[in-house]
Each structure stands twice: as structure tokens, then as C-alpha cells.
Write a protein that holds these residues in place. Structure first.
Motif, PDB file in Angstrom:
ATOM      1  N   ILE A 107       0.816  -1.222   0.000  1.00 14.80           N
ATOM      2  CA  ILE A 107       0.000   0.000   0.000  1.00 14.80           C
ATOM      3  C   ILE A 107       0.851   1.275   0.000  1.00 14.80           C
ATOM      4  N   SER A 108       1.999   1.225  -0.633  1.00 11.89           N
ATOM      5  CA  SER A 108       2.877   2.393  -0.693  1.00 11.89           C
ATOM      6  C   SER A 108       2.391   3.394  -1.734  1.00 11.89           C
ATOM      7  N   MET A 109       2.547   4.680  -1.408  1.00 13.76           N
ATOM      8  CA  MET A 109       2.214   5.739  -2.362  1.00 13.76           C
ATOM      9  C   MET A 109       3.204   6.892  -2.214  1.00 13.76           C
ATOM     10  N   ASP A 110       3.295   7.708  -3.235  1.00 11.95           N
ATOM     11  CA  ASP A 110       4.215   8.838  -3.242  1.00 11.95           C
ATOM     12  C   ASP A 110       3.449  10.147  -3.396  1.00 11.95           C
ATOM     13  N   PHE A 111       4.014  11.182  -2.808  1.00 15.83           N
ATOM     14  CA  PHE A 111       3.601  12.555  -3.077  1.00 15.83           C
ATOM     15  C   PHE A 111       4.797  13.197  -3.786  1.00 15.83           C
ATOM     16  N   ALA A 112       5.017  12.780  -5.042  1.00 19.45           N
ATOM     17  CA  ALA A 112       6.218  13.167  -5.778  1.00 19.45           C
ATOM     18  C   ALA A 112       6.358  14.682  -5.883  1.00 19.45           C
ATOM     19  N   ASP A 113       5.224  15.385  -6.048  1.00 18.66           N
ATOM     20  CA  ASP A 113       5.292  16.845  -6.168  1.00 18.66           C
ATOM     21  C   ASP A 113       5.800  17.489  -4.878  1.00 18.66           C
ATOM     22  N   LEU A 114       5.704  16.783  -3.769  1.00 18.13           N
ATOM     23  CA  LEU A 114       6.203  17.287  -2.486  1.00 18.13           C
ATOM     24  C   LEU A 114       7.562  16.688  -2.114  1.00 18.13           C
ATOM     25  N   GLY A 115       8.033  15.735  -2.936  1.00 22.10           N
ATOM     26  CA  GLY A 115       9.289  15.062  -2.630  1.00 22.10           C
ATOM     27  C   GLY A 115       9.163  14.048  -1.501  1.00 22.10           C
ATOM     28  N   VAL A 116       7.946  13.534  -1.303  1.00 24.47           N
ATOM     29  CA  VAL A 116       7.693  12.553  -0.245  1.00 24.47           C
ATOM     30  C   VAL A 116       7.363  11.222  -0.910  1.00 24.47           C
ATOM     31  N   TYR A 117       8.108  10.183  -0.544  1.00 25.57           N
ATOM     32  CA  TYR A 117       7.961   8.895  -1.194  1.00 25.57           C
ATOM     33  C   TYR A 117       7.757   7.783  -0.170  1.00 25.57           C
ATOM     34  N   GLY A 118       6.939   6.796  -0.566  1.00 22.15           N
ATOM     35  CA  GLY A 118       6.792   5.587   0.219  1.00 22.15           C
ATOM     36  C   GLY A 118       5.967   5.694   1.484  1.00 22.15           C
ATOM     37  N   VAL A 119       4.994   6.604   1.521  1.00 19.09           N
ATOM     38  CA  VAL A 119       4.099   6.656   2.683  1.00 19.09           C
ATOM     39  C   VAL A 119       2.978   5.636   2.463  1.00 19.09           C
ATOM     40  N   SER A 120       2.234   5.358   3.502  1.00 22.24           N
ATOM     41  CA  SER A 120       1.132   4.402   3.410  1.00 22.24           C
ATOM     42  C   SER A 120      -0.100   5.055   2.795  1.00 22.24           C
ATOM     43  N   LYS A 121      -0.747   4.324   1.896  1.00 24.69           N
ATOM     44  CA  LYS A 121      -2.065   4.759   1.438  1.00 24.69           C
ATOM     45  C   LYS A 121      -3.010   4.665   2.626  1.00 24.69           C
TER      46      LYS A 121
END
Length: 159
Positions: A107-121
Motif C-alpha cells: 500500500i505504498s504511495m508517493d507525493f512526488a510533487d512534495l518530494g515525499v515517497y513511500g508513505v502508506s495509502k
């Protein structure tokens, strides 16, 4: 991604419960099942705070069903203890700081526009005493909260 009917991936993680203790899912299932695992992207963010407070507001209902609720995120256990304290949360929060649990549940997801990677959905899993996932909900939209009535009904089916 794990789903309803799958065996819940076992894990060991720091439990922020006012203190910091070791938590292992299979051990907890022996005494605390059913377990509601509520994954959230990050402490101190608006929707995540609202979600965890909603679980707190419904905690008596889950307790009446002999279910145990745990929130889980990639935050450190120290951050999670502060988050618990500031929001008067009475249930434990699990730290997936190394992203192992998020990866095991797929359930990994990224907020690439914020530079945040690999948080939980934002996800909710109900796990019965046998370690089977009896309910699963996973959102691709971090702004969407789970249907709390549906989660409660899923736990009630196990009672």
C-alpha cells in the motif's frame, strides 16, 4: 496488495502507547483479536488527524465488540506518541518507520510533487484471530476517509 481473504502479513514494530514497546501482530492476535489496522500517510496532517480522531470517537463501539484498534504510519514512534497526546488518542499507534509493513501490505504511495515517497495509502484492514483479513479498504486518494460504519459492521460480523 493484500485483500479480504488473505493471511495478514505478520510484522514487528514499535508501538507508541504513551511509552514505546515492541508489537508483533501474531502475538497481539492471540489476545486482542479482532484487530483493526488503520494505515494513514502522516501524523499532524489534516485528514489523518480527522481520521484518527474519528476512530477515537468510535473506540467505545470497537471495545464493546472486543476489537482492538491500531493506527499505523511511517512516522517515528516519538512523533506518534506526541500525536497521540495532542489528540487524546487512547489506542496505540504503530511506527512503520522503515516502510517494511507498508511494503508487505502493498500500500505504498508517493507525493512526488512534495518530494515525499513511500508513505502508506489510507487503508483499513480487519484481521480475525486466525490472522485472516476479513475486511480491507484501500484508497488511492489520500483525502478520502474510510466508511467508519462499514469498518464497524465488518468487526461486528466477527462477534
Amino acid at each position: 496488495m493484500v485483500t479480504t481473504g488473505d493471511a495478514a502479513p505478520d510484522f514487528t514494530a514499535p508501538l507508541a502507547n504513551g511509552d514505546i514497546e515492541e508489537f508483533t501482530l501474531t502475538d497481539a492476535l492471540e489476545t486482542d483479536a479482532p484487530i483493526v489496522l488503520a494505515f494513514f500517510p502522516g501524523a499532524f496532517t489534516s485528514v489523518c488527524t480527522t481520521e484518527m480522531c474519528a476512530f477515537q470517537d468510535r473506540l467505545a463501539a470497537f471495545n464493546d465488540l472486543d476489537a482492538t484498534v491500531y493506527g499505523i504510519s511511517r512516522d517515528s514512534p516519538f512523533t506518534l506518541n506526541e500525536f497521540r497526546e495532542q489528540n487524546d488518542l487512547e489506542f496505540g499507534l504503530l511506527s512503520d518507520y522503515n516502510k517494511e509493513i507498508t511494503d508487505a501490505y502493498g500500500i505504498s504511495m508517493d507525493f512526488a510533487d512534495l518530494g515525499v515517497y513511500g508513505v502508506s495509502k489510507r487503508s483499513v484492514f480487519v484481521i480475525d484471530a486466525d490472522g485472516e483479513i476479513t475486511y480491507s479498504w484501500v484508497s488511492d486518494d489520500p483525502g478520502v476517509e474510510p466508511d467508519y460504519d462499514e469498518v464497524e459492521a465488518a468487526v461486528e460480523e466477527l462477534a
